[in-house]
Write a protein that holds these residues in place. Structure first.
Motif, PDB file in Angstrom:
ATOM      1  N   PHE A 216     -12.964   4.440 -19.127  1.00  0.00           N
ATOM      2  CA  PHE A 216     -13.458   4.086 -17.802  1.00  0.00           C
ATOM      3  C   PHE A 216     -12.535   3.028 -17.213  1.00  0.00           C
ATOM      4  O   PHE A 216     -12.357   1.964 -17.801  1.00  0.00           O
ATOM      5  N   TYR A 217     -11.952   3.340 -16.061  1.00  0.00           N
ATOM      6  CA  TYR A 217     -11.096   2.384 -15.366  1.00  0.00           C
ATOM      7  C   TYR A 217     -11.692   2.086 -14.001  1.00  0.00           C
ATOM      8  O   TYR A 217     -12.160   2.997 -13.312  1.00  0.00           O
ATOM      9  N   THR A 218     -11.686   0.808 -13.627  1.00  0.00           N
ATOM     10  CA  THR A 218     -12.133   0.465 -12.287  1.00  0.00           C
ATOM     11  C   THR A 218     -11.160   1.069 -11.275  1.00  0.00           C
ATOM     12  O   THR A 218     -10.012   1.330 -11.599  1.00  0.00           O
ATOM     13  N   SER A 219     -11.621   1.253 -10.076  1.00  0.00           N
ATOM     14  CA  SER A 219     -10.901   2.045  -9.070  1.00  0.00           C
ATOM     15  C   SER A 219      -9.453   1.671  -8.888  1.00  0.00           C
ATOM     16  O   SER A 219      -8.582   2.518  -8.719  1.00  0.00           O
ATOM     17  N   GLU A 220      -9.162   0.364  -8.949  1.00  0.00           N
ATOM     18  CA  GLU A 220      -7.789  -0.066  -8.683  1.00  0.00           C
ATOM     19  C   GLU A 220      -6.902  -0.021  -9.923  1.00  0.00           C
ATOM     20  O   GLU A 220      -5.724  -0.332  -9.859  1.00  0.00           O
ATOM     21  N   LYS A 221      -7.491   0.380 -11.089  1.00  0.00           N
ATOM     22  CA  LYS A 221      -6.696   0.360 -12.328  1.00  0.00           C
ATOM     23  C   LYS A 221      -6.811   1.693 -13.035  1.00  0.00           C
ATOM     24  O   LYS A 221      -7.850   2.036 -13.580  1.00  0.00           O
ATOM     25  N   MET A 222      -5.738   2.422 -13.012  1.00  0.00           N
ATOM     26  CA  MET A 222      -5.693   3.690 -13.724  1.00  0.00           C
ATOM     27  C   MET A 222      -4.520   3.664 -14.687  1.00  0.00           C
ATOM     28  O   MET A 222      -3.492   3.100 -14.410  1.00  0.00           O
TER      29      MET A 222
END
Length: 224
Positions: A216-222
């Motif tokens: 699971f990555y927060t939206s700004e971190k992939m």
């Protein structure tokens, strides 16, 4: 402690429990047939042995995982999660990285009797709405209360993964792992029947065959 170890212990518990159940049936059949031969006493002794092993393993699991479960419950309550549960995790190739596992927070079995009175569509809608709220709270906590190196992972079946993927948007992106983190996570039929009933109020007899692991990555971190 991690769910990987927990599921290994649980597999042994269910092996002992199923062995006891089979031997109990055989003992009962021989008893009613009045066939109290050496075979009866041998099977009866083995039945008692597996009963003791089942109880012993259950006590061992409870003691071994008590602190781990307690920390997870406290953290989840602190964030305000209802349908999700966070616990400390472990990935072999990520030594030194703090790992948290996201789990479906199963309610008690009695919840199923309440949910059974509701329409399935209503149960599913409420479930998804609460998940949406949980992922919003989790993202806010992840972005403001913990260091960047904390990694969120899960291992679940494909149906729940799809629900989580939709419910976690736009707060998280789910990225499928190339390998499964926990090979013992798959539920047996008894576990699945209890899980499906406590979640939906309906009994599903066929456990999912496909289970995968995800980041699971927060939206700004992939990225992996």
């Amino acid at each position: 402690m991690s769910s990987i170890k927990l599921h290994k212990y649980e597999k042994w518990f269910y092996r002992f429990l199923f062995s006891f159940a089979i031997l109990f049936v055989l003992t009962a059949i021989l008893f009613f047939l009045n066939n109290k031969t050496n075979l009866y006493f041998t099977i009866s002794s083995l039945m008692k042995l597996f009963l003791v092993l089942s109880i012993g393993m259950n006590l061992f699991i409870s003691k071994k995982t008590k602190d781990w479960r307690e920390k997870g419950n406290q953290l989840s309550k602190k964030i305000g999660l209802k349908r999700l549960l966070l616990v400390e995790g472990y990935i072999p190739q990520r030594n030194g990285t703090a790992v948290l596992e996201i789990h479906h927070n199963l309610g008690p079995l009695k919840d199923g009797f309440t949910l059974k009175k509701q329409r399935r569509e209503q149960v599913v809608t409420e479930f998804k709405e609460e998940l949406k709220e949980d992922f919003c709270k989790l993202a806010e906590w992840k972005n403001h209360s913990v260091p960047d190196e904390v990694l969120l992972i899960t291992t679940t079946h494909i149906s729940l993964a799809k629900i989580w993927e939709n419910s976690s948007h736009p707060y998280f992106y789910m990225k499928k792992s190339d390998k499964i983190f926990d090979s013992n996570v798959k539920m047996n039929r008894l576990e699945w029947i209890m899980a499906s009933f406590s979640t939906t109020g309906r009994v599903d007899y066929q456990p999912p065959k496909q289970w995968d692991s995800y980041y699971f990555y927060t939206s700004e971190k992939m990225g992996a």
